[in-house]
Design a protein around this motif. Structure first.
Motif, PDB file in Angstrom:
ATOM      1  N   LEU A  35      15.699 -59.660  25.801  1.00 36.66           N
ATOM      2  CA  LEU A  35      16.924 -60.438  25.959  1.00 36.66           C
ATOM      3  C   LEU A  35      18.161 -59.697  25.459  1.00 36.66           C
ATOM      4  CD1 LEU A  35      15.640 -63.902  24.651  1.00 36.66           C
ATOM      5  CD2 LEU A  35      15.633 -63.062  26.994  1.00 36.66           C
ATOM      6  N   LEU A  36      17.973 -58.630  24.709  1.00 36.41           N
ATOM      7  CA  LEU A  36      19.084 -57.966  24.043  1.00 36.41           C
ATOM      8  C   LEU A  36      19.737 -56.934  24.953  1.00 36.41           C
ATOM      9  CD1 LEU A  36      17.478 -57.400  20.520  1.00 36.41           C
ATOM     10  CD2 LEU A  36      18.572 -59.446  21.454  1.00 36.41           C
ATOM     11  N   PRO A  37      20.998 -56.583  24.671  1.00 32.65           N
ATOM     12  CA  PRO A  37      21.665 -55.537  25.451  1.00 32.65           C
ATOM     13  C   PRO A  37      20.881 -54.229  25.388  1.00 32.65           C
ATOM     14  CG  PRO A  37      23.241 -56.709  24.083  1.00 32.65           C
ATOM     15  CD  PRO A  37      21.897 -57.180  23.663  1.00 32.65           C
ATOM     16  N   LEU A  38      20.835 -53.545  26.489  1.00 34.45           N
ATOM     17  CA  LEU A  38      20.027 -52.339  26.599  1.00 34.45           C
ATOM     18  C   LEU A  38      20.471 -51.272  25.603  1.00 34.45           C
ATOM     19  CD1 LEU A  38      17.667 -51.574  28.518  1.00 34.45           C
ATOM     20  CD2 LEU A  38      19.333 -50.238  29.821  1.00 34.45           C
ATOM     21  N   ASP A  39      21.795 -51.145  25.409  1.00 29.49           N
ATOM     22  CA  ASP A  39      22.267 -50.102  24.501  1.00 29.49           C
ATOM     23  C   ASP A  39      21.904 -50.410  23.054  1.00 29.49           C
ATOM     24  OD1 ASP A  39      23.987 -52.248  24.368  1.00 29.49           O
ATOM     25  OD2 ASP A  39      25.825 -51.061  24.377  1.00 29.49           O
ATOM     26  N   LEU A  40      21.865 -51.681  22.672  1.00 28.11           N
ATOM     27  CA  LEU A  40      21.485 -52.018  21.307  1.00 28.11           C
ATOM     28  C   LEU A  40      20.005 -51.725  21.078  1.00 28.11           C
ATOM     29  CD1 LEU A  40      21.984 -53.349  18.505  1.00 28.11           C
ATOM     30  CD2 LEU A  40      21.047 -55.409  19.526  1.00 28.11           C
ATOM     31  N   VAL A  41      19.144 -52.152  22.000  1.00 29.39           N
ATOM     32  CA  VAL A  41      17.710 -51.933  21.830  1.00 29.39           C
ATOM     33  C   VAL A  41      17.425 -50.438  21.746  1.00 29.39           C
ATOM     34  CG1 VAL A  41      15.423 -52.441  22.750  1.00 29.39           C
ATOM     35  CG2 VAL A  41      17.281 -54.035  23.147  1.00 29.39           C
ATOM     36  N   PHE A  42      18.072 -49.668  22.618  1.00 23.90           N
ATOM     37  CA  PHE A  42      17.911 -48.213  22.571  1.00 23.90           C
ATOM     38  C   PHE A  42      18.381 -47.655  21.236  1.00 23.90           C
ATOM     39  CE2 PHE A  42      20.029 -44.075  23.136  1.00 23.90           C
ATOM     40  CZ  PHE A  42      18.920 -43.297  23.430  1.00 23.90           C
ATOM     41  N   SER A  43      19.544 -48.113  20.768  1.00 17.34           N
ATOM     42  CA  SER A  43      20.115 -47.580  19.531  1.00 17.34           C
ATOM     43  C   SER A  43      19.270 -47.927  18.318  1.00 17.34           C
ATOM     44  CB  SER A  43      21.542 -48.104  19.346  1.00 17.34           C
ATOM     45  OG  SER A  43      22.376 -47.684  20.398  1.00 17.34           O
ATOM     46  N   CYS A  44      18.631 -49.090  18.309  1.00 19.49           N
ATOM     47  CA  CYS A  44      17.811 -49.492  17.163  1.00 19.49           C
ATOM     48  C   CYS A  44      16.678 -48.499  16.928  1.00 19.49           C
ATOM     49  CB  CYS A  44      17.251 -50.894  17.376  1.00 19.49           C
ATOM     50  SG  CYS A  44      18.446 -52.217  17.070  1.00 19.49           S
ATOM     51  N   TRP A  45      15.894 -48.219  17.982  1.00 14.66           N
ATOM     52  CA  TRP A  45      14.766 -47.315  17.744  1.00 14.66           C
ATOM     53  C   TRP A  45      15.216 -45.854  17.668  1.00 14.66           C
ATOM     54  CZ3 TRP A  45      13.700 -43.466  21.178  1.00 14.66           C
ATOM     55  CH2 TRP A  45      14.041 -43.637  22.519  1.00 14.66           C
ATOM     56  N   PHE A  46      16.290 -45.502  18.383  1.00 16.69           N
ATOM     57  CA  PHE A  46      16.775 -44.124  18.310  1.00 16.69           C
ATOM     58  C   PHE A  46      17.257 -43.796  16.903  1.00 16.69           C
ATOM     59  CE2 PHE A  46      20.217 -41.063  18.284  1.00 16.69           C
ATOM     60  CZ  PHE A  46      19.680 -40.002  18.976  1.00 16.69           C
ATOM     61  N   PHE A  47      18.089 -44.675  16.323  1.00 18.75           N
ATOM     62  CA  PHE A  47      18.614 -44.383  14.989  1.00 18.75           C
ATOM     63  C   PHE A  47      17.555 -44.567  13.908  1.00 18.75           C
ATOM     64  CE2 PHE A  47      22.838 -44.993  17.017  1.00 18.75           C
ATOM     65  CZ  PHE A  47      23.373 -43.764  16.661  1.00 18.75           C
ATOM     66  N   TYR A  48      16.535 -45.384  14.170  1.00 18.50           N
ATOM     67  CA  TYR A  48      15.413 -45.439  13.228  1.00 18.50           C
ATOM     68  C   TYR A  48      14.765 -44.061  13.126  1.00 18.50           C
ATOM     69  CZ  TYR A  48      10.825 -46.473  11.292  1.00 18.50           C
ATOM     70  OH  TYR A  48       9.692 -46.468  10.518  1.00 18.50           O
ATOM     71  N   LEU A  49      14.541 -43.425  14.264  1.00 22.79           N
ATOM     72  CA  LEU A  49      13.987 -42.077  14.254  1.00 22.79           C
ATOM     73  C   LEU A  49      14.991 -41.076  13.684  1.00 22.79           C
ATOM     74  CD1 LEU A  49      12.183 -42.068  17.727  1.00 22.79           C
ATOM     75  CD2 LEU A  49      11.223 -42.541  15.464  1.00 22.79           C
ATOM     76  N   PHE A  50      16.280 -41.332  13.872  1.00 24.36           N
ATOM     77  CA  PHE A  50      17.319 -40.488  13.294  1.00 24.36           C
ATOM     78  C   PHE A  50      17.228 -40.492  11.767  1.00 24.36           C
ATOM     79  CE2 PHE A  50      21.554 -40.638  11.296  1.00 24.36           C
ATOM     80  CZ  PHE A  50      22.042 -39.382  11.606  1.00 24.36           C
ATOM     81  N   TRP A  51      17.030 -41.695  11.173  1.00 25.12           N
ATOM     82  CA  TRP A  51      16.905 -41.764   9.712  1.00 25.12           C
ATOM     83  C   TRP A  51      15.654 -41.030   9.252  1.00 25.12           C
ATOM     84  CZ3 TRP A  51      21.341 -42.883   7.942  1.00 25.12           C
ATOM     85  CH2 TRP A  51      22.121 -43.896   8.476  1.00 25.12           C
ATOM     86  N   LYS A  52      14.566 -41.149   9.996  1.00 23.66           N
ATOM     87  CA  LYS A  52      13.357 -40.422   9.633  1.00 23.66           C
ATOM     88  C   LYS A  52      13.590 -38.912   9.714  1.00 23.66           C
ATOM     89  CE  LYS A  52      10.648 -43.921   8.845  1.00 23.66           C
ATOM     90  NZ  LYS A  52      10.123 -44.195   7.479  1.00 23.66           N
ATOM     91  N   ALA A  53      14.344 -38.468  10.704  1.00 23.32           N
ATOM     92  CA  ALA A  53      14.671 -37.047  10.825  1.00 23.32           C
ATOM     93  C   ALA A  53      15.505 -36.582   9.632  1.00 23.32           C
ATOM     94  CB  ALA A  53      15.421 -36.792  12.134  1.00 23.32           C
ATOM     95  N   GLU A  54      16.403 -37.434   9.147  1.00 25.78           N
ATOM     96  CA  GLU A  54      17.178 -37.089   7.953  1.00 25.78           C
ATOM     97  C   GLU A  54      16.258 -36.838   6.762  1.00 25.78           C
ATOM     98  OE1 GLU A  54      20.284 -39.609   6.653  1.00 25.78           O
ATOM     99  OE2 GLU A  54      21.687 -38.987   8.216  1.00 25.78           O
ATOM    100  N   LEU A  55      15.234 -37.679   6.616  1.00 22.34           N
ATOM    101  CA  LEU A  55      14.292 -37.512   5.504  1.00 22.34           C
ATOM    102  C   LEU A  55      13.529 -36.197   5.625  1.00 22.34           C
ATOM    103  CD1 LEU A  55      12.861 -41.151   5.320  1.00 22.34           C
ATOM    104  CD2 LEU A  55      14.437 -40.077   3.689  1.00 22.34           C
ATOM    105  N   VAL A  56      13.112 -35.846   6.834  1.00 19.44           N
ATOM    106  CA  VAL A  56      12.378 -34.602   7.047  1.00 19.44           C
ATOM    107  C   VAL A  56      13.259 -33.395   6.740  1.00 19.44           C
ATOM    108  CG1 VAL A  56      11.258 -33.164   8.791  1.00 19.44           C
ATOM    109  CG2 VAL A  56      10.785 -35.612   8.707  1.00 19.44           C
ATOM    110  N   VAL A  57      14.483 -33.394   7.258  1.00 21.72           N
ATOM    111  CA  VAL A  57      15.394 -32.278   7.019  1.00 21.72           C
ATOM    112  C   VAL A  57      15.729 -32.170   5.533  1.00 21.72           C
ATOM    113  CG1 VAL A  57      17.714 -31.401   7.476  1.00 21.72           C
ATOM    114  CG2 VAL A  57      16.354 -32.358   9.343  1.00 21.72           C
TER     115      VAL A  57
END
Length: 695
Positions: A332-354
């Motif tokens: 039901l949610l806007p496509l850009d929000l749903v995409f951004s939620c999981w994309f930036f979740y992985l972004f935060w995980k990438a920050e931890l790795v770096v």
């Protein structure tokens, strides 16, 4: 490719009137807007008509809400709140108030619809109309929020904890005992003994005498807190609902469930979704009781044990799950929000790795994800305030000069009363904190930060409706002590600031969004905003009192330190923190402050790019929300929902999207209904049962 498709989706929505089924637009594209673009919608200074909603034929005047139905809603709050406390504190879940849409309230709405059906046929004068059903639903949501895991139960745990558990080992009373606001606490150790050990009763004079005075003081504080939220909601309702036409995804399901002129309950796809999600929970529930039966595990499981090499194991706890209701809501949610939620979740995980690869994580808390997310929320609030400046100016002119085209007719309060209510409510909250020992300067700053975050959460839910928004440890108590250090505050101020922990530890069951969603519901069905406001504030009183009662009653009966699940956990967290604040004063954390600035800058850049590039796929709210703890549980279901919606819109059309919508609503209904039934069966028969969400 994603950008081109995103542009096609926005154009399709515009051609279809900018609406998803029975909801206002995700995003309007009026490039002639004079006031600038909001996060999800362009808007002009001209007032637009409210989005249309199907309104049922009521047995009284159109959308009339009779007072006896409000009374019935108040009476229902008491057993509902008892159920919530029993689920989330005595047992180990499910935890419905940690989700944006409360499963227990949806279940109660289904029960009301079932009970109402024969009344409509045989006793129509006693039957509830759509507005009454939804008013009762909104009241249960407010009551549930107050009884929820992150609200009043946390406060109750804090009220007597240091007096019961201080000892020579922790040295609590020696460290901060003289600073505690004792009028807000239960200090009688004899009265507390049964509360922690159980096999006792609340209904003894010495126990009531110890609990009633501080509880009543907190009820006054809670009422004022909620009144300010109501004023904020009344101030912004017309802007968000009628001008910007925000989607309010969280209210789509209850509005659909109560429609009478559309065959919602006759849709085969709806029942397919109900049977699929409900069948999974039924199977898992039976397996929980009889382990030899098969199961289909959709709950979260950790990936970290499979990732052992550095720096990749720096990702920490990374669960994956397949919660059907999250997939349903994500559709039901806007496509850009749903995409951004999981994309930036992985972004935060990438920050931890770096950070681990570069050895930057030797600095405690680096890369300060919570602080970056907080900076993002501040950027969102600043941007929203700027884009709403024309509307706010019109409100001011209407309130004090009676000029302009903006009308406050039909609002819960006149704009003058709303602005006065805001001033009086905030002044009371600051005075309350000041009276109990907090410096007025710090009190004003703490209250301002809290309502800034409240506005951000309200906007996030109104525009985009994410399934979770916890913001763990991101409230005024965390921000002030990080930004200024505990050395800047005296002991009394720190002790009172520590009490912000109970309504700021996490924002999972934040009542603020529920208020404006309730006003959105009232507008959709033509109900009185004034009557909805009165019903909500009465629900605050009954919900607050019943939340205190349920927790303390069950505590004396079972023992919060014995049978409750983590019945003293939050008290330990809060007072260990206070002991550190007072016993080991800290300086301002420069790195954390820089992280807030970085988060502010990144989120501002994302908003700027969304203004300039219509196809830009990254949503700033996705950046802010994805750093929260609860996103761990839902990132994969949201990715699945995003992929499904992308495929539907890419290979189909907006009509295809609408055609499949009942199936995804059915996923939510099926899991909520069966999950609630398992909870009730476990409570009635005192058996451990399957929890569809949580532990």
């Amino acid at each position: 490719m994603l950008g081109e498709f995103h542009l096609q989706q926005l154009r399709a929505e515009q051609e279809a009137g900018g609406r998803v089924p029975n909801a206002p637009a995700h995003r309007e594209t009026d490039c002639s807007a004079q006031e600038g673009e909001s996060l999800g919608a362009m808007h002009t200074t001209q007032e637009r008509p409210a989005p249309t909603e199907t309104v049922t034929d009521a047995p009284l005047s159109p959308a009339g809400v009779r007072w006896w139905t409000v009374l019935a809603g108040l009476m229902l709050i008491v057993p509902n709140n008892y159920w919530v406390v029993y689920m989330e504190k005595v047992r180990t879940g499910p935890y419905p108030t940690t989700i944006s849409i409360f499963a227990n309230c949806v279940f109660l709405l289904v029960a009301l619809l079932v009970l109402n059906a024969p009344l409509r046929r045989w006793l129509p004068r006693l039957a509830l109309n759509r507005a009454e059903l939804l008013t009762i639903y909104a009241m249960q949501c407010i009551g549930s929020a107050l009884a929820g895991l992150d609200m009043i139960p946390v406060l109750v745990q804090m009220m007597g904890h240091p007096f019961q558990f201080s000892n020579e080992s922790n040295g609590w009373m020696a460290t901060f005992g003289q600073y505690l606001p004792r009028e807000l606490m239960v200090t009688d150790v004899d009265a507390l003994r049964g509360y922690y050990q159980g096999n006792d009763t609340l209904y003894r004079w010495e126990h009531l005498r110890a609990w009633v005075p501080p509880v009543m003081r907190w009820i006054v504080f809670i009422f004022a807190l909620m009144f300010v939220m109501l004023c904020l909601s009344s101030l912004l309702r017309k802007l968000w609902v009628e001008r910007e036409r925000l989607t309010f995804p969280i209210v789509i399901l209850p509005l659909k469930m109560t429609e009478e002129r559309t065959p919602f309950w006759r849709s085969p796809l709806l029942w397919a979704g109900i049977l699929l999600a409900g069948g999974i929970d039924t199977l898992n529930g039976l397996n929980y009781l009889v382990p030899s039966l098969p199961a289909l595990n959709v709950k979260h499981q950790d990936l970290l044990p499979y990732i052992t090499s550095k720096p990749w194991n720096a990702i920490g706890w990374t669960p994956y799950s397949f919660y059907p209701f999250v997939i349903g809501l994500g559709y039901l949610l806007p496509l850009d929000l749903v995409f951004s939620c999981w994309f930036f979740y992985l972004f935060w995980k990438a920050e931890l790795v770096v950070s681990n690869a570069m050895a930057w994580d030797t600095t405690p808390d680096f890369p300060f994800i919570r602080e970056q997310a907080f900076g993002g929320y501040v950027a969102i609030l600043v941007f929203l305030t700027w884009t709403a400046r024309g509307y706010l100016k019109a409100v001011w002119q209407k309130a004090w000069h009676g000029t302009g085209d903006l009308s406050d007719a039909g609002e819960a309060m006149s704009y003058r009363a709303t602005l006065l209510g805001l001033v009086v409510g905030v002044a009371f909250l600051v005075s309350f904190l000041w009276y109990h020992g907090m410096s007025p300067l710090w009190a004003m700053l703490a209250v301002a930060i809290y309502f800034a975050l409240t506005l951000a959460v309200m906007r996030m839910r109104a525009e985009l409706g994410p399934p979770v928004h916890d913001l763990h440890f991101s409230g005024p108590d965390h921000v002030i002590t990080r930004a200024f250090g505990t050395v800047a505050l005296d002991g009394r101020s720190l002790a009172v600031l520590n009490f912000f922990y109970w309504f700021n530890r996490a924002y999972r069951s934040h009542p603020g969004p529920i208020v404006i969603e309730s006003q959105r519901i009232a507008g959709s069905v033509g109900a009185s905003q004034q009557r909805m406001a009165v019903a909500l504030m009465l629900a605050v009183l009954v919900g607050g009192l019943s939340s205190f009662w349920a927790f303390v009653h069950l505590g004396y009966q079972m023992g919060t330190a014995s049978r409750f699940f983590q019945g003293i956990w939050f008290g330990n967290e809060a007072y260990n923190r206070l002991a550190t604040w007072v016993g080991t004063p800290s300086e301002p954390n420069a790195r954390a402050n820089w992280a807030m600035a970085v988060g502010f800058g990144i989120c501002s850049l994302l908003m700027f790019l969304r203004l300039k590039l219509l196809w830009f796929p990254f949503h700033p709210i996705g950046f802010a929300i994805s750093g929260s703890w609860a996103m761990n549980l839902v990132w994969l279901p949201l990715m699945i929902a995003w992929l499904i919606k992308w495929l539907v819109l890419h290979y189909g059309s907006l009509q295809t999207y609408r055609r499949f919508e009942p199936f995804f609503l059915g996923l939510m209904l099926g899991e909520f209904i069966v999950g609630s039934v398992w909870s009730l069966l476990g409570m009635v028969y005192d058996l451990p049962t399957y929890s569809f969400w949580g532990a």
